[in-house]
Write an enzyme that holds these catalytic residues in place. Structure first.
Site, PDB file in Angstrom:
ATOM      1  N   CYS A 170      43.779  -8.656 -28.942  1.00 49.59           N
ATOM      2  CA  CYS A 170      44.820  -8.047 -29.785  1.00 49.59           C
ATOM      3  C   CYS A 170      44.387  -7.991 -31.254  1.00 49.59           C
ATOM      4  O   CYS A 170      43.480  -7.224 -31.568  1.00 49.59           O
ATOM      5  CB  CYS A 170      46.158  -8.744 -29.575  1.00 49.59           C
ATOM      6  SG  CYS A 170      47.515  -7.675 -30.073  1.00 49.59           S
TER       7      CYS A 170
ATOM      8  N   GLY B 174      47.167 -12.448 -33.444  1.00 49.43           N
ATOM      9  CA  GLY B 174      47.869 -12.980 -34.610  1.00 49.43           C
ATOM     10  C   GLY B 174      48.240 -11.779 -35.450  1.00 49.43           C
ATOM     11  O   GLY B 174      48.760 -10.805 -34.924  1.00 49.43           O
ATOM     12  N   GLU B 175      47.918 -11.837 -36.707  1.00 48.96           N
ATOM     13  CA  GLU B 175      48.177 -10.699 -37.595  1.00 48.96           C
ATOM     14  C   GLU B 175      46.855 -10.358 -38.279  1.00 48.96           C
ATOM     15  O   GLU B 175      46.332 -11.165 -39.059  1.00 48.96           O
ATOM     16  CB  GLU B 175      49.272 -11.086 -38.598  1.00 48.96           C
ATOM     17  CG  GLU B 175      49.675  -9.981 -39.523  1.00 48.96           C
ATOM     18  CD  GLU B 175      50.105  -8.700 -38.796  1.00 48.96           C
ATOM     19  OE1 GLU B 175      50.877  -8.777 -37.836  1.00 48.96           O
ATOM     20  OE2 GLU B 175      49.612  -7.624 -39.187  1.00 48.96           O
TER      21      GLU B 175
ATOM     22  N   ARG C 271      46.444   0.454 -34.762  1.00 50.99           N
ATOM     23  CA  ARG C 271      47.338  -0.721 -34.804  1.00 50.99           C
ATOM     24  C   ARG C 271      48.764  -0.381 -34.356  1.00 50.99           C
ATOM     25  O   ARG C 271      49.229   0.724 -34.554  1.00 50.99           O
ATOM     26  CB  ARG C 271      47.441  -1.266 -36.230  1.00 50.99           C
ATOM     27  CG  ARG C 271      46.208  -1.929 -36.753  1.00 50.99           C
ATOM     28  CD  ARG C 271      46.513  -2.546 -38.108  1.00 50.99           C
ATOM     29  NE  ARG C 271      47.521  -3.576 -37.996  1.00 50.99           N
ATOM     30  CZ  ARG C 271      48.351  -3.919 -38.979  1.00 50.99           C
ATOM     31  NH1 ARG C 271      48.294  -3.331 -40.141  1.00 50.99           N
ATOM     32  NH2 ARG C 271      49.246  -4.867 -38.782  1.00 50.99           N
TER      33      ARG C 271
ATOM     34  N   HIS D  92      46.844  -9.834 -23.857  1.00 48.97           N
ATOM     35  CA  HIS D  92      46.720 -11.294 -24.065  1.00 48.97           C
ATOM     36  C   HIS D  92      46.550 -12.067 -22.749  1.00 48.97           C
ATOM     37  O   HIS D  92      47.517 -12.678 -22.273  1.00 48.97           O
ATOM     38  CB  HIS D  92      47.991 -11.820 -24.756  1.00 48.97           C
ATOM     39  CG  HIS D  92      48.160 -11.388 -26.157  1.00 48.97           C
ATOM     40  ND1 HIS D  92      47.640 -12.066 -27.230  1.00 48.97           N
ATOM     41  CD2 HIS D  92      48.799 -10.320 -26.679  1.00 48.97           C
ATOM     42  CE1 HIS D  92      47.953 -11.446 -28.349  1.00 48.97           C
ATOM     43  NE2 HIS D  92      48.654 -10.382 -28.052  1.00 48.97           N
TER      44      HIS D  92
ATOM     45  N   GLU E  99      45.386 -14.892 -22.357  1.00 44.85           N
ATOM     46  CA  GLU E  99      45.638 -16.314 -22.603  1.00 44.85           C
ATOM     47  C   GLU E  99      47.120 -16.670 -22.473  1.00 44.85           C
ATOM     48  O   GLU E  99      47.466 -17.845 -22.424  1.00 44.85           O
ATOM     49  CB  GLU E  99      45.092 -16.718 -23.988  1.00 44.85           C
ATOM     50  CG  GLU E  99      45.908 -16.293 -25.188  1.00 44.85           C
ATOM     51  CD  GLU E  99      45.798 -14.815 -25.552  1.00 44.85           C
ATOM     52  OE1 GLU E  99      45.155 -14.045 -24.803  1.00 44.85           O
ATOM     53  OE2 GLU E  99      46.396 -14.418 -26.571  1.00 44.85           O
TER      54      GLU E  99
ATOM     55  N   ILE F 291      51.643  -7.283 -27.037  1.00 49.33           N
ATOM     56  CA  ILE F 291      52.554  -7.630 -28.129  1.00 49.33           C
ATOM     57  C   ILE F 291      52.118  -6.857 -29.372  1.00 49.33           C
ATOM     58  O   ILE F 291      51.116  -7.189 -29.998  1.00 49.33           O
ATOM     59  CB  ILE F 291      52.526  -9.146 -28.431  1.00 49.33           C
ATOM     60  CG1 ILE F 291      52.826  -9.945 -27.167  1.00 49.33           C
ATOM     61  CG2 ILE F 291      53.507  -9.493 -29.546  1.00 49.33           C
ATOM     62  CD1 ILE F 291      52.597 -11.440 -27.307  1.00 49.33           C
ATOM     63  N   ARG F 292      52.842  -5.807 -29.695  1.00 50.38           N
ATOM     64  CA  ARG F 292      52.456  -4.935 -30.833  1.00 50.38           C
ATOM     65  C   ARG F 292      50.955  -4.658 -30.791  1.00 50.38           C
ATOM     66  O   ARG F 292      50.217  -4.881 -31.747  1.00 50.38           O
ATOM     67  CB  ARG F 292      52.859  -5.584 -32.154  1.00 50.38           C
ATOM     68  CG  ARG F 292      54.373  -5.722 -32.306  1.00 50.38           C
ATOM     69  CD  ARG F 292      54.735  -6.473 -33.559  1.00 50.38           C
ATOM     70  NE  ARG F 292      54.206  -5.795 -34.708  1.00 50.38           N
ATOM     71  CZ  ARG F 292      53.683  -6.414 -35.773  1.00 50.38           C
ATOM     72  NH1 ARG F 292      53.634  -7.722 -35.821  1.00 50.38           N
ATOM     73  NH2 ARG F 292      53.240  -5.725 -36.783  1.00 50.38           N
TER      74      ARG F 292
END
Ligand code: GLN
Length: 196
Positions: free
Chosen positions: A80, A48-49, A111, A175, A177, A139-140
């Site tokens: 992540c 997420g963030e 990060r 990830h 998942e 993803i980032r």
């Protein structure tokens, strides 16, 4: 009895972890409040963030209960942003940022480390304990810099470490998942909970 796994459900990729855990015969609970942590055998912290997630963890009084459960040996796996939240230190490149975390693993999470801010990509990963390569979706994603010899590195790519374990705490910057490959979820459940 089925393993009973909590998935932190404040923000981010919650349902994907729940669906994958259910598909490998775990019972799951969405963790939004401290009482949802009761009786779980393991906790998953999704992506997420991380800046938003830590604020929500603080707001809903989840930081100390999760830290206490970790102290009892509860297996916890962060993917992540989840891996950033579990790290001792957070940086952007080499510059340490003043971002609070759960501080449960001796790791510096760098990060947004892969490529530009929005870069996402897939790369086949060689993972300790898996016979065939695993489709890693980034993803980032952060890079994970171990700060202690006690970390077991489970996967590195050219840029650095992307999967490690430190006792009961597991960190992956990719990830699993988001794939249809259940091998890493199975590995976590089997090794961390069932001890096999
Ligand atoms: N870049 C995000 C962060 O710093 C993590 C992205 C993710 O979880 N996919 O929190």
């Amino acid at each position: 009895m089925k393993p009973y796994v909590g998935v932190l459900a404040l923000q981010g990729g919650v349902s994907e972890h729940i669906n994958m855990l259910n598909s490998i015969d775990c019972k799951t609970v969405e963790v939004r409040r401290p009482e949802h942590l009761n009786d779980i055998n393991a906790l998953v912290i999704p992506g997420g963030e991380s800046t938003a997630l830590i604020k929500l963890l603080i707001r809903w009084d989840l930081v100390t209960p999760i830290q206490n459960l970790s102290g009892t040996g509860l297996p916890i796996w962060g993917t992540c942003a989840g891996s950033i939240l579990l790290s001792h230190e957070i940086s952007e490149k080499e510059h340490i940022v003043n971002q609070p975390s759960l501080d449960l693993a001796p790791v510096r999470a760098e990060r947004n480390s892969f490529g530009r801010q929005l870069a996402s990509f897939q790369e086949d990963l060689i993972i300790k304990g898996l016979k065939e390569p695993f489709p890693g979706i980034f993803i980032r994603a952060p890079l994970l810099h171990p700060l202690s010899e006690s970390t077991e590195i489970l996967c590195s790519v050219q840029e650095g470490v992307v999967f490690l374990r430190c006792g009961n705490i597991w960190l992956s910057s990719f990830h699993p998942e988001l794939t249809d490959d259940t091998r890493i979820h199975k590995m976590f459940i089997e090794k961390a909970i069932l001890g096999s």
